[in-house]
Scaffold this motif. Structure first.
Motif, PDB file in Angstrom:
ATOM      1  N   TRP A   1      -1.356  -7.592  -4.602  1.00  0.00           N
ATOM      2  CA  TRP A   1      -2.260  -6.473  -4.306  1.00  0.00           C
ATOM      3  C   TRP A   1      -1.436  -5.203  -4.225  1.00  0.00           C
ATOM      4  CZ3 TRP A   1      -2.863  -2.771  -0.524  1.00  0.00           C
ATOM      5  CH2 TRP A   1      -4.120  -2.196  -0.380  1.00  0.00           C
TER       6      TRP A   1
ATOM      7  N   SER B   1      -0.483   4.254  -1.105  1.00  0.00           N
ATOM      8  CA  SER B   1      -1.464   5.313  -1.353  1.00  0.00           C
ATOM      9  C   SER B   1      -1.156   6.560  -0.537  1.00  0.00           C
ATOM     10  CB  SER B   1      -2.868   4.806  -1.013  1.00  0.00           C
ATOM     11  OG  SER B   1      -2.952   4.446   0.362  1.00  0.00           O
TER      12      SER B   1
ATOM     13  N   ASN C   1      -5.065  -0.535  -7.646  1.00  0.00           N
ATOM     14  CA  ASN C   1      -5.826   0.686  -7.401  1.00  0.00           C
ATOM     15  C   ASN C   1      -4.986   1.889  -7.787  1.00  0.00           C
ATOM     16  OD1 ASN C   1      -7.407   2.782  -6.497  1.00  0.00           O
ATOM     17  ND2 ASN C   1      -7.765   1.928  -4.457  1.00  0.00           N
TER      18      ASN C   1
ATOM     19  N   SER D   1      -3.186   4.634  -5.152  1.00  0.00           N
ATOM     20  CA  SER D   1      -4.144   5.731  -5.252  1.00  0.00           C
ATOM     21  C   SER D   1      -3.646   6.988  -4.535  1.00  0.00           C
ATOM     22  CB  SER D   1      -5.498   5.302  -4.669  1.00  0.00           C
ATOM     23  OG  SER D   1      -5.364   4.971  -3.287  1.00  0.00           O
TER      24      SER D   1
ATOM     25  N   ASP E   1       0.847  -1.186   0.000  1.00  0.00           N
ATOM     26  CA  ASP E   1       0.000   0.000   0.000  1.00  0.00           C
ATOM     27  C   ASP E   1       0.889   1.244   0.000  1.00  0.00           C
ATOM     28  OD1 ASP E   1      -1.782   2.047   0.357  1.00  0.00           O
ATOM     29  OD2 ASP E   1      -2.832   1.134   2.054  1.00  0.00           O
TER      30      ASP E   1
ATOM     31  N   ASP F   1      -1.788  -0.831  -4.099  1.00  0.00           N
ATOM     32  CA  ASP F   1      -2.596   0.382  -4.003  1.00  0.00           C
ATOM     33  C   ASP F   1      -1.695   1.597  -4.204  1.00  0.00           C
ATOM     34  OD1 ASP F   1      -4.300   2.460  -3.451  1.00  0.00           O
ATOM     35  OD2 ASP F   1      -5.141   1.569  -1.632  1.00  0.00           O
TER      36      ASP F   1
END
Length: 610
Positions: free
Chosen positions: A514, A493, A537, A518, A491, A516
């Motif tokens: 996975w 983000s 994402n 964003s 992640d 992310d």
């Protein structure tokens, strides 16, 4: 009785008159000296560069104001003679030619014209400076004067106590009769590029005759012809000796370290200068020691611990050997210490981690070994720590990440192992370099509480991290350690990552499932990262153009696993390609808040399309 009264009246009258007489005024400007200063003003100009301002505004000098009240001018309170001029940092431009009107100030005792842009062959035989026979302080540093230094300077100005000619363009041999300045307390002839030079006889005469010297600065004066034996004759009054980059060679006399009043010794950048640190009897008042990048040999003696007044030590780049003695308990004033690139070995001295005032500590590029201490409560002012390129082993203690003033931590190229301890009290650290160690295990969650972290390098380790949350950490680029960390979930983000995802950025993410990204500033998607990505994402970036037609090509092997793809709130244009229907694994696709055109393929009706 009448006579007595008359006497009393006369005495009272005289006292009354004497009480009304003003004390000697400080405003007694002599007209011819005022005119001389005003004429000097007409011979130069004021030109400040960029946003600088003159310390002294010479433009304010005018005839209507007593010259003893002018900025930068000091007069004798009794005689009114001008005895001092300070026009340093005053943006002066021009030259001091031979018949300069300042020569009329016969009582001048100090003259400071430093840090201006004055130029020319100032020190020629007819220079007006040579009329100042009573001059005690002369500072012409940091100007653009050039030419050879005239022998007349040292013959005429024999009363000088302070002479600073540094940072100009003077060149040639420094005259031997510099030894005539027997009253000198401070001498600075440092230059820019080895254009000035001393020969052995000239320096020997200086060392023997300037017995009152307390400050001697000769940085980048060419002393390649100077023998080192004259250093044994330096004044015992010497407090500051600076000889950086002087091409000194041979074995430096240990006795210089033992001068009784020595406080500052700079010998850096004399690659052919050898010698040993004294085993005993250092100058007890030594505050700054810098023989960096020389050829000193031997070990650091235990007597180093007797330097209780020491503030800064730089021994980097020498050929020292052996261990660092554990003698730092009494060095309570030490703020800077560098032993980098010295071939030192053995364990880290424990007392070095108890220095309460240290701001910079560099022990990098040695052969130091053993573990770091488990707990450290000092080092609260530390701003720079260099321990890279050693053989330090053991775990990475969490206190390293909690030092309140440390922005950068570099422990790369060591033998550290994992797992990394949990960080109990995160600090403001911005960069962490731990590459090329043997660190294993997972990355602790607390690692990502370092909210000011902008650079993290854990590459070339044995990390087994699977899930990493780096959201909201002000990250500006993809950290390189991700390529070797076996990540499955990442992640990133709410950061500041800009540019695009290219083939280079995507290397080493083969196991990523996975991702992310964003709320960043990405502008291009050249390649999907990894080979097994299931969720991606990219919401709220700056992606633009018809990139969907290329990145959603079902021929790309990565798309065989893609289940969720969020790319809303970007600046995408063009059509949604019908080939998206062939991505059989896709279950959620969010393309909202873009500038797409054309019709939506019918197959998207079977998806959770937003």
């Amino acid at each position: 009785m009448g006579s007595l009264c008359l006497v009393l009246v006369i005495l009272q009258l005289s006292w009354s008159l004497s009480s009304t007489v003003a004390p000697p005024s400080s405003h007694l400007c002599l007209p011819h000296q005022r005119d001389a200063l005003l004429h000097f003003k007409t011979t130069i100009s004021v030109d400040c560069f960029r946003d600088s301002y003159p310390k002294i505004d010479i433009e304010s000098w005018n005839k209507s104001i007593d010259c003893c009240s002018w900025e930068g001018v000091e007069c004798d309170n009794v005689t009114g003679h001008v005895i001092g001029i300070d026009l340093s940092h005053s943006c002066l431009v021009g030259s001091l030619f031979a018949n300069n009107s300042l020569s009329q100030l016969h009582n001048l005792q100090w003259l400071d014209l430093s840090s201006n842009n004055l130029e020319g062959f100032l020190l020629e035989n007819t220079s007006s400076l040579f009329h100042f026979h009573g001059l005690r302080r002369l500072n012409l540093a940091d100007n653009a004067f050039d030419g050879a230094i005239s022998t007349e300077l040292f013959i005429q100005l024999v009363s000088l106590t302070h002479l600073n000619l540094s940072s100009n363009g003077f060149y040639g041999l420094i005259p031997h009769n510099i030894n005539l300045l027997s009253s000198l307390v401070s001498l600075d002839l440092s230059s820019y590029g080895l254009d000035l030079r001393f020969d052995s006889q000239g320096f020997d005469m200086l060392a023997r005759n300037l017995t009152k010297l307390r400050n001697l600065v000769l940085d980048t004066v060419d002393m390649s012809d100077v023998a080192l034996t004259p250093f044994l004759n330096l004044s015992s009054s010497l407090e500051h000796l600076s000889l950086s980059g002087c091409k000194l060679h041979g074995e430096f006399p240990t006795q210089v370290f033992q001068l009784p009043n020595l406080k500052v010794l700079y010998l850096s950048e004399n690659e052919s200068l050898t010698g040993f640190l004294p085993n005993t009897s250092w100058s007890s008042g030594l505050e700054l020691l810098d023989p960096s990048n020389c050829g000193f040999r031997g070990s650091i003696p235990a007597s180093f611990g007797n330097l209780t007044q020491i503030i800064s030590v730089d021994l980097s780049g020498n050929s020292l050997e052996g261990q660092i003695p554990d003698v730092f308990g009494n060095l309570r004033k030490l703020t800077f210490l560098s032993f980098s690139s010295c071939s030192l070995s053995g364990p880290l001295p424990i007392t070095i981690f108890n220095l309460t005032k240290i701001t910079r500590l560099d022990l990098s590029s040695n052969h130091l070994e053993g573990p770091l201490p488990n707990h450290v409560s000092e080092l609260q002012l530390l701003e720079e720590l260099g321990l890279s390129n050693n053989s330090i082993s053991g775990v990475v203690p969490s206190w390293l990440f909690t030092l309140p003033s440390l922005p950068r931590l570099d422990l790369s190229y060591n033998k550290l192992v994992g797992p990394i301890d949990r960080i109990q009290k995160p600090s403001s650290i911005q960069e962490v370099h731990l590459r090329y160690n043997n660190i294993g295990g997972p990355i602790p969650d607390s690692f990502f509480d370092l909210v000011n972290l902008t650079w993290l390098d854990l590459s070339s380790n044995n990390l087994s991290a699977y899930n990493v949350n780096f959201s909201g950490c002000s990250v500006r680029q993809f950290p390189s350690f991700f390529r070797t960390s076996n990540l499955e979930s990442l992640d990133l983000s709410n950061n500041r990552i800009s540019g695009g995802i290219s083939k280079w950025e995507a290397e080493g993410w083969e196991g990523l499932q996975w991702l992310d990204l964003s709320h960043n500033f990405l502008t291009a998607l050249e390649q999907f990262p990894g080979n097994n990505l299931g969720k991606l994402n990219l919401h709220s970036n700056l992606l633009q153009g018809p990139i969907l037609s290329t990145c959603l090509n079902p021929q790309i092997p990565i798309l065989k696993e893609l289940e969720e793809f969020i790319i809303s709130e970007n600046k995408l244009t063009g059509n949604v390609p019908s080939s998206i229907c062939n991505v059989s694994s896709l279950a959620l696709l969010d393309l909202s808040e873009n500038s797409l055109s054309g019709t939506i393929p019918d197959c998207l009706e079977n998806l959770s399309y937003l």
